[in-house]
Write a protein that holds these residues in place. Sequence first.
Motif, PDB file in Angstrom:
ATOM      1  N   VAL A  11       0.897  -1.268  -0.008  1.00  0.00           N
ATOM      2  CA  VAL A  11      -0.084   0.083   0.146  1.00  0.00           C
ATOM      3  C   VAL A  11       0.776   1.278  -0.115  1.00  0.00           C
ATOM      4  CG1 VAL A  11      -1.825   1.263   1.035  1.00  0.00           C
ATOM      5  CG2 VAL A  11      -1.773  -1.115   1.388  1.00  0.00           C
ATOM      6  N   VAL A  12       0.400   2.075  -1.009  1.00  0.00           N
ATOM      7  CA  VAL A  12       1.307   3.359  -1.053  1.00  0.00           C
ATOM      8  C   VAL A  12       0.387   4.666  -0.412  1.00  0.00           C
ATOM      9  CG1 VAL A  12       2.369   5.319  -2.767  1.00  0.00           C
ATOM     10  CG2 VAL A  12       2.601   2.716  -2.995  1.00  0.00           C
ATOM     11  N   VAL A  13       1.133   5.462   0.329  1.00  0.00           N
ATOM     12  CA  VAL A  13       0.507   6.517   1.115  1.00  0.00           C
ATOM     13  C   VAL A  13       1.096   7.632   0.819  1.00  0.00           C
ATOM     14  CG1 VAL A  13      -0.606   7.480   3.394  1.00  0.00           C
ATOM     15  CG2 VAL A  13      -0.805   5.011   2.925  1.00  0.00           C
ATOM     16  N   THR A  14       0.649   8.774  -0.025  1.00  0.00           N
ATOM     17  CA  THR A  14       1.377   9.913   0.249  1.00  0.00           C
ATOM     18  C   THR A  14       1.190  10.888   1.039  1.00  0.00           C
ATOM     19  OG1 THR A  14      -0.121  11.259  -1.407  1.00  0.00           O
ATOM     20  CG2 THR A  14       1.505   9.878  -2.415  1.00  0.00           C
ATOM     21  N   GLY A  15       2.053  11.831   1.329  1.00  0.00           N
ATOM     22  CA  GLY A  15       1.550  12.847   2.513  1.00  0.00           C
ATOM     23  C   GLY A  15       1.622  12.247   3.564  1.00  0.00           C
ATOM     24  N   ALA A  16       2.500  11.215   3.840  1.00  0.00           N
ATOM     25  CA  ALA A  16       2.502  10.256   5.072  1.00  0.00           C
ATOM     26  C   ALA A  16       3.305  10.937   6.321  1.00  0.00           C
ATOM     27  CB  ALA A  16       2.898   8.859   4.624  1.00  0.00           C
ATOM     28  N   ALA A  17       4.015  11.825   6.254  1.00  0.00           N
ATOM     29  CA  ALA A  17       4.814  12.344   7.360  1.00  0.00           C
ATOM     30  C   ALA A  17       4.032  12.728   8.562  1.00  0.00           C
ATOM     31  CB  ALA A  17       5.665  13.636   6.899  1.00  0.00           C
ATOM     32  N   ARG A  18       2.963  13.369   8.252  1.00  0.00           N
ATOM     33  CA  ARG A  18       2.225  13.613   9.616  1.00  0.00           C
ATOM     34  C   ARG A  18       0.609  13.779   9.191  1.00  0.00           C
ATOM     35  NH1 ARG A  18       5.075  17.592   7.514  1.00  0.00           N
ATOM     36  NH2 ARG A  18       6.466  17.861   9.332  1.00  0.00           N
ATOM     37  N   GLY A  19      -0.260  14.285  10.339  1.00  0.00           N
ATOM     38  CA  GLY A  19      -1.587  14.410   9.983  1.00  0.00           C
ATOM     39  C   GLY A  19      -2.180  13.043   9.848  1.00  0.00           C
ATOM     40  N   VAL A  20      -3.430  13.309   8.895  1.00  0.00           N
ATOM     41  CA  VAL A  20      -4.347  12.125   8.338  1.00  0.00           C
ATOM     42  C   VAL A  20      -3.292  11.026   7.705  1.00  0.00           C
ATOM     43  CG1 VAL A  20      -5.785  11.474   6.623  1.00  0.00           C
ATOM     44  CG2 VAL A  20      -6.124  13.611   8.028  1.00  0.00           C
ATOM     45  N   GLY A  21      -2.301  11.388   7.019  1.00  0.00           N
ATOM     46  CA  GLY A  21      -1.304  10.292   6.146  1.00  0.00           C
ATOM     47  C   GLY A  21      -0.591   9.490   7.412  1.00  0.00           C
ATOM     48  N   ALA A  22      -0.010   9.895   8.192  1.00  0.00           N
ATOM     49  CA  ALA A  22       0.762   9.494   9.355  1.00  0.00           C
ATOM     50  C   ALA A  22      -0.426   8.332  10.126  1.00  0.00           C
ATOM     51  CB  ALA A  22       1.390  10.373  10.295  1.00  0.00           C
ATOM     52  N   ALA A  23      -1.466   9.009  10.520  1.00  0.00           N
ATOM     53  CA  ALA A  23      -2.484   8.259  11.223  1.00  0.00           C
ATOM     54  C   ALA A  23      -3.017   7.013  10.528  1.00  0.00           C
ATOM     55  CB  ALA A  23      -3.584   9.128  11.795  1.00  0.00           C
ATOM     56  N   LEU A  24      -3.183   7.356   8.946  1.00  0.00           N
ATOM     57  CA  LEU A  24      -3.627   6.277   8.313  1.00  0.00           C
ATOM     58  C   LEU A  24      -2.633   5.270   8.239  1.00  0.00           C
ATOM     59  CD1 LEU A  24      -5.675   4.898   6.468  1.00  0.00           C
ATOM     60  CD2 LEU A  24      -4.815   6.460   4.475  1.00  0.00           C
ATOM     61  N   ALA A  25      -1.172   5.813   8.171  1.00  0.00           N
ATOM     62  CA  ALA A  25      -0.025   4.632   8.026  1.00  0.00           C
ATOM     63  C   ALA A  25      -0.062   3.694   9.126  1.00  0.00           C
ATOM     64  CB  ALA A  25       1.214   5.281   7.778  1.00  0.00           C
ATOM     65  N   ARG A  26      -0.581   4.189  10.250  1.00  0.00           N
ATOM     66  CA  ARG A  26      -0.583   3.418  11.622  1.00  0.00           C
ATOM     67  C   ARG A  26      -1.636   2.469  11.560  1.00  0.00           C
ATOM     68  NH1 ARG A  26       1.267   8.548  13.708  1.00  0.00           N
ATOM     69  NH2 ARG A  26      -1.218   9.252  14.316  1.00  0.00           N
TER      70      ARG A  26
END
Length: 298
Positions: A11-26
Amino acid sequence: MGDSPLEGRVVVVTGAARGVGAALARELDRRGARLALLDHDGPALERTAAALPNAALALDVDVSDYAALSEAAKTVRSRLGRPSVVVANAGIAEGGPFALTEPATWRRVIDVNLTGSAQTARAFLPDLVATAGYHLQIASLAAIGAVPMMSAYCASKAGVEAFTHALRAGVAHQGVAVGIAYLNWTGTDMIRDADRFPALSELRGHMPALTRRVSRVEVVAERLARAVESRSTAVYLPAWLRLVQAARAAVPPVVLRVSRRELSRLPGGEPLRSSGLLGAGGRADRAATRRRTGSRPE
Protein backbone atom coordinates in the motif's frame (compact mmCIF):
# COMPACT_ATOMS: atom_id res chain seq x y z
CA MET A 1 -5.76 -7.73 12.67
CA GLY A 2 -4.67 -10.80 10.74
CA ASP A 3 -8.07 -11.21 9.10
CA SER A 4 -7.78 -7.95 7.16
CA PRO A 5 -7.82 -8.22 3.35
CA LEU A 6 -4.82 -5.87 3.45
CA GLU A 7 -2.61 -8.46 5.14
CA GLY A 8 0.59 -8.67 3.10
CA ARG A 9 -0.63 -6.21 0.44
CA VAL A 10 1.62 -3.38 -0.72
CA VAL A 11 0.00 0.00 0.00
CA VAL A 12 1.30 3.44 -0.99
CA VAL A 13 0.34 6.53 1.03
CA THR A 14 1.39 10.04 0.01
CA GLY A 15 1.63 12.91 2.47
CA ALA A 16 2.48 10.35 5.14
CA ALA A 17 4.85 12.36 7.32
CA ARG A 18 2.13 13.73 9.61
CA GLY A 19 -1.58 14.34 10.07
CA VAL A 20 -4.08 12.13 8.30
CA GLY A 21 -1.39 10.37 6.27
CA ALA A 22 0.65 9.34 9.32
CA ALA A 23 -2.46 8.24 11.23
CA LEU A 24 -3.63 6.22 8.25
CA ALA A 25 -0.20 4.59 7.99
CA ARG A 26 -0.55 3.43 11.60
CA GLU A 27 -3.98 1.97 10.90
CA LEU A 28 -2.85 0.20 7.74
CA ASP A 29 0.21 -1.14 9.56
CA ARG A 30 -2.09 -2.65 12.20
CA ARG A 31 -3.91 -4.42 9.38
CA GLY A 32 -0.73 -6.04 8.14
CA ALA A 33 -0.15 -3.93 5.01
CA ARG A 34 3.36 -3.57 3.61
CA LEU A 35 3.69 0.19 3.46
CA ALA A 36 5.45 2.57 1.12
CA LEU A 37 5.22 6.06 2.62
CA LEU A 38 5.87 9.13 0.47
CA ASP A 39 6.42 12.72 1.58
CA HIS A 40 8.91 15.45 0.85
CA ASP A 41 9.59 16.12 4.53
CA GLY A 42 12.21 13.42 4.80
CA PRO A 43 13.08 13.68 8.52
CA ALA A 44 9.43 13.71 9.64
CA LEU A 45 8.64 10.84 7.29
CA GLU A 46 11.51 8.78 8.71
CA ARG A 47 10.19 9.35 12.23
CA THR A 48 6.70 8.25 11.19
CA ALA A 49 8.05 5.11 9.53
CA ALA A 50 10.37 4.29 12.45
CA ALA A 51 7.47 4.47 14.92
CA LEU A 52 5.49 1.76 13.09
CA PRO A 53 5.67 -1.76 14.55
CA ASN A 54 6.37 -3.24 11.11
CA ALA A 55 8.99 -2.11 8.63
CA ALA A 56 7.88 0.55 6.14
CA LEU A 57 9.61 1.97 3.09
CA ALA A 58 10.00 5.75 3.43
CA LEU A 59 10.63 7.73 0.25
CA ASP A 60 11.37 11.46 0.19
CA VAL A 61 9.28 12.56 -2.81
CA ASP A 62 7.54 15.76 -3.91
CA VAL A 63 4.29 14.72 -5.62
CA SER A 64 4.50 17.75 -7.91
CA ASP A 65 7.70 16.26 -9.40
CA TYR A 66 6.57 13.54 -11.80
CA ALA A 67 10.07 12.29 -12.54
CA ALA A 68 10.68 11.76 -8.83
CA LEU A 69 7.29 10.03 -8.48
CA SER A 70 8.12 7.68 -11.33
CA GLU A 71 11.43 6.78 -9.69
CA ALA A 72 9.59 6.21 -6.40
CA ALA A 73 7.16 3.86 -8.15
CA LYS A 74 10.12 1.85 -9.52
CA THR A 75 11.66 1.69 -6.05
CA VAL A 76 8.42 0.44 -4.51
CA ARG A 77 8.14 -2.29 -7.15
CA SER A 78 11.73 -3.43 -6.67
CA ARG A 79 11.70 -3.31 -2.86
CA LEU A 80 8.17 -4.40 -1.97
CA GLY A 81 6.46 -5.56 -5.17
CA ARG A 82 3.58 -4.04 -7.09
CA PRO A 83 1.24 -1.98 -4.90
CA SER A 84 -2.43 -2.93 -5.01
CA VAL A 85 -3.57 0.18 -3.09
CA VAL A 86 -2.58 3.82 -3.53
CA VAL A 87 -3.88 6.59 -1.27
CA ALA A 88 -3.39 10.09 -2.70
CA ASN A 89 -3.40 12.10 0.50
CA ALA A 90 -0.69 14.75 0.07
CA GLY A 91 -2.06 18.25 0.42
CA ILE A 92 -1.34 21.78 1.59
CA ALA A 93 -3.51 24.84 2.21
CA GLU A 94 -3.38 28.60 2.35
CA GLY A 95 -5.93 31.01 3.78
CA GLY A 96 -6.77 34.65 3.21
CA PRO A 97 -8.45 36.95 0.69
CA PHE A 98 -7.75 35.90 -2.89
CA ALA A 99 -6.42 39.36 -3.82
CA LEU A 100 -3.82 39.21 -1.03
CA THR A 101 -2.50 35.73 -1.72
CA GLU A 102 0.87 35.37 -3.41
CA PRO A 103 0.35 34.02 -6.94
CA ALA A 104 3.19 31.54 -6.50
CA THR A 105 1.72 30.21 -3.24
CA TRP A 106 -1.75 29.95 -4.76
CA ARG A 107 -0.34 27.98 -7.67
CA ARG A 108 1.69 25.77 -5.34
CA VAL A 109 -1.50 24.62 -3.60
CA ILE A 110 -2.94 23.63 -6.98
CA ASP A 111 0.32 21.91 -7.98
CA VAL A 112 0.44 19.75 -4.86
CA ASN A 113 -3.24 19.05 -4.26
CA LEU A 114 -4.55 18.64 -7.81
CA THR A 115 -1.63 18.06 -10.17
CA GLY A 116 0.22 16.01 -7.55
CA SER A 117 -2.80 13.77 -7.02
CA ALA A 118 -3.16 13.17 -10.75
CA GLN A 119 0.55 12.46 -11.09
CA THR A 120 0.38 10.00 -8.20
CA ALA A 121 -2.35 8.11 -10.03
CA ARG A 122 -0.36 8.23 -13.28
CA ALA A 123 2.85 6.91 -11.69
CA PHE A 124 1.19 3.94 -10.00
CA LEU A 125 -1.60 3.16 -12.46
CA PRO A 126 0.34 0.35 -14.19
CA ASP A 127 0.61 -1.38 -10.82
CA LEU A 128 -3.07 -0.94 -10.03
CA VAL A 129 -4.02 -2.32 -13.45
CA ALA A 130 -1.73 -5.33 -12.94
CA THR A 131 -3.17 -6.05 -9.48
CA ALA A 132 -6.80 -5.01 -10.17
CA GLY A 133 -6.11 -2.60 -7.35
CA TYR A 134 -7.70 0.35 -5.59
CA HIS A 135 -6.93 4.07 -5.70
CA LEU A 136 -8.31 6.31 -2.94
CA GLN A 137 -8.29 10.07 -3.41
CA ILE A 138 -8.52 12.22 -0.28
CA ALA A 139 -10.82 15.18 -0.95
CA SER A 140 -12.73 17.51 1.35
CA LEU A 141 -15.99 19.19 2.20
CA ALA A 142 -14.39 22.02 0.19
CA ALA A 143 -15.08 20.00 -2.96
CA ILE A 144 -18.81 20.11 -2.18
CA GLY A 145 -19.14 23.63 -0.84
CA ALA A 146 -16.46 26.23 -1.57
CA VAL A 147 -15.87 28.96 1.01
CA PRO A 148 -14.09 32.32 0.90
CA MET A 149 -10.56 32.72 2.24
CA MET A 150 -9.60 29.27 0.92
CA SER A 151 -9.83 29.79 -2.84
CA ALA A 152 -6.82 27.68 -3.91
CA TYR A 153 -7.68 24.85 -1.54
CA CYS A 154 -11.32 24.77 -2.63
CA ALA A 155 -10.37 24.91 -6.31
CA SER A 156 -7.89 22.08 -5.87
CA LYS A 157 -10.31 19.84 -4.00
CA ALA A 158 -13.10 20.47 -6.51
CA GLY A 159 -10.56 19.57 -9.16
CA VAL A 160 -9.55 16.29 -7.54
CA GLU A 161 -13.22 15.36 -7.18
CA ALA A 162 -13.76 15.80 -10.92
CA PHE A 163 -10.49 14.01 -11.67
CA THR A 164 -11.48 11.08 -9.47
CA HIS A 165 -14.82 10.64 -11.22
CA ALA A 166 -13.11 10.78 -14.62
CA LEU A 167 -10.39 8.33 -13.54
CA ARG A 168 -12.95 5.89 -12.13
CA ALA A 169 -14.87 5.84 -15.40
CA GLY A 170 -11.67 5.49 -17.40
CA VAL A 171 -10.18 2.48 -15.59
CA ALA A 172 -13.23 0.50 -14.42
CA HIS A 173 -13.01 -1.81 -17.45
CA GLN A 174 -9.46 -2.69 -16.35
CA GLY A 175 -10.62 -3.91 -12.96
CA VAL A 176 -9.29 -0.90 -11.02
CA ALA A 177 -11.56 0.56 -8.33
CA VAL A 178 -11.33 4.27 -7.57
CA GLY A 179 -12.72 5.90 -4.43
CA ILE A 180 -12.94 9.37 -2.99
CA ALA A 181 -12.99 10.45 0.65
CA TYR A 182 -14.71 13.67 1.67
CA LEU A 183 -13.25 14.94 4.96
CA ASN A 184 -14.55 17.74 7.14
CA TRP A 185 -12.38 19.57 9.68
CA THR A 186 -9.84 17.11 11.10
CA GLY A 187 -7.58 17.69 14.09
CA THR A 188 -4.28 18.24 12.30
CA ASP A 189 -1.68 20.98 12.68
CA MET A 190 -3.01 22.55 9.46
CA ILE A 191 -6.38 23.22 11.11
CA ARG A 192 -4.80 24.36 14.38
CA ASP A 193 -2.61 26.80 12.48
CA ALA A 194 -5.60 28.14 10.54
CA ASP A 195 -7.32 29.02 13.80
CA ARG A 196 -4.51 31.49 14.57
CA PHE A 197 -5.78 33.76 11.79
CA PRO A 198 -8.85 35.80 12.77
CA ALA A 199 -10.55 35.67 9.37
CA LEU A 200 -10.21 31.89 9.17
CA SER A 201 -11.24 31.21 12.75
CA GLU A 202 -14.20 33.57 12.43
CA LEU A 203 -15.24 31.86 9.24
CA ARG A 204 -15.26 28.44 10.88
CA GLY A 205 -16.84 29.84 14.02
CA HIS A 206 -19.90 31.03 12.10
CA MET A 207 -20.48 27.78 10.28
CA PRO A 208 -23.40 25.65 11.54
CA ALA A 209 -22.47 23.81 14.74
CA LEU A 210 -22.40 20.42 13.08
CA THR A 211 -20.11 21.51 10.25
CA ARG A 212 -17.52 23.22 12.44
CA ARG A 213 -16.81 20.23 14.66
CA VAL A 214 -13.28 18.87 14.44
CA SER A 215 -12.87 15.11 14.11
CA ARG A 216 -10.02 13.29 15.83
CA VAL A 217 -7.43 12.23 13.27
CA GLU A 218 -7.37 8.68 14.68
CA VAL A 219 -11.11 8.31 14.08
CA VAL A 220 -10.74 9.55 10.50
CA ALA A 221 -7.82 7.22 9.85
CA GLU A 222 -9.70 4.18 11.14
CA ARG A 223 -12.65 4.93 8.87
CA LEU A 224 -10.36 5.48 5.88
CA ALA A 225 -8.64 2.16 6.53
CA ARG A 226 -12.02 0.42 6.49
CA ALA A 227 -12.83 2.20 3.22
CA VAL A 228 -9.60 0.84 1.73
CA GLU A 229 -10.45 -2.67 2.92
CA SER A 230 -13.89 -2.49 1.27
CA ARG A 231 -12.71 -0.60 -1.85
CA SER A 232 -15.38 2.03 -1.20
CA THR A 233 -16.49 4.28 -4.04
CA ALA A 234 -17.14 7.18 -1.66
CA VAL A 235 -16.60 7.71 2.03
CA TYR A 236 -17.90 10.68 4.04
CA LEU A 237 -16.26 11.71 7.30
CA PRO A 238 -18.33 12.45 9.28
CA ALA A 239 -21.14 10.41 7.76
CA TRP A 240 -23.57 13.36 7.67
CA LEU A 241 -21.51 14.88 4.85
CA ARG A 242 -23.43 12.55 2.57
CA LEU A 243 -26.49 14.75 3.22
CA VAL A 244 -24.53 17.85 2.18
CA GLN A 245 -23.55 16.05 -1.00
CA ALA A 246 -27.20 15.36 -1.78
CA ALA A 247 -28.08 19.04 -1.24
CA ARG A 248 -24.93 20.57 -2.71
CA ALA A 249 -26.81 22.85 -5.13
CA ALA A 250 -28.14 24.73 -2.11
CA VAL A 251 -24.71 25.22 -0.51
CA PRO A 252 -23.27 28.17 -2.52
CA PRO A 253 -26.20 30.57 -1.79
CA VAL A 254 -25.97 29.76 1.92
CA VAL A 255 -22.19 30.29 1.96
CA LEU A 256 -22.62 33.59 0.09
CA ARG A 257 -25.23 34.88 2.52
CA VAL A 258 -23.21 33.96 5.62
CA SER A 259 -19.94 35.26 4.19
CA ARG A 260 -21.40 38.59 3.11
CA ARG A 261 -22.77 39.16 6.60
CA GLU A 262 -19.88 37.89 8.71
CA LEU A 263 -16.87 39.09 6.72
CA SER A 264 -18.24 42.62 6.62
CA ARG A 265 -18.10 42.65 10.43
CA LEU A 266 -14.41 41.89 10.60
CA PRO A 267 -12.05 44.82 11.13
CA GLY A 268 -9.93 45.75 8.14
CA GLY A 269 -6.20 45.36 7.76
CA GLU A 270 -4.34 42.72 9.73
CA PRO A 271 -7.11 40.12 10.23
CA LEU A 272 -7.58 39.83 6.48
CA ARG A 273 -3.96 39.11 5.60
CA SER A 274 -2.91 35.98 3.77
CA SER A 275 -1.85 33.14 6.03
CA GLY A 276 0.71 31.65 3.67
CA LEU A 277 0.98 27.85 3.64
CA LEU A 278 -0.51 26.47 6.83
CA GLY A 279 0.87 24.13 9.47
CA ALA A 280 4.03 22.07 9.74
CA GLY A 281 3.30 20.59 6.33
CA GLY A 282 3.21 24.06 4.83
CA ARG A 283 6.49 24.99 6.49
CA ALA A 284 8.06 21.77 5.23
CA ASP A 285 6.79 22.49 1.73
CA ARG A 286 8.32 25.98 1.76
CA ALA A 287 11.64 24.57 2.97
CA ALA A 288 11.65 21.82 0.35
CA THR A 289 10.79 24.31 -2.39
CA ARG A 290 13.67 26.55 -1.32
CA ARG A 291 16.08 23.62 -1.38
CA ARG A 292 14.89 22.57 -4.82
CA THR A 293 14.95 26.03 -6.40
CA GLY A 294 17.72 27.64 -4.39
CA SER A 295 15.45 30.57 -3.51
CA ARG A 296 15.67 32.53 -0.29
CA PRO A 297 13.07 32.44 2.51
CA GLU A 298 10.14 34.81 2.04
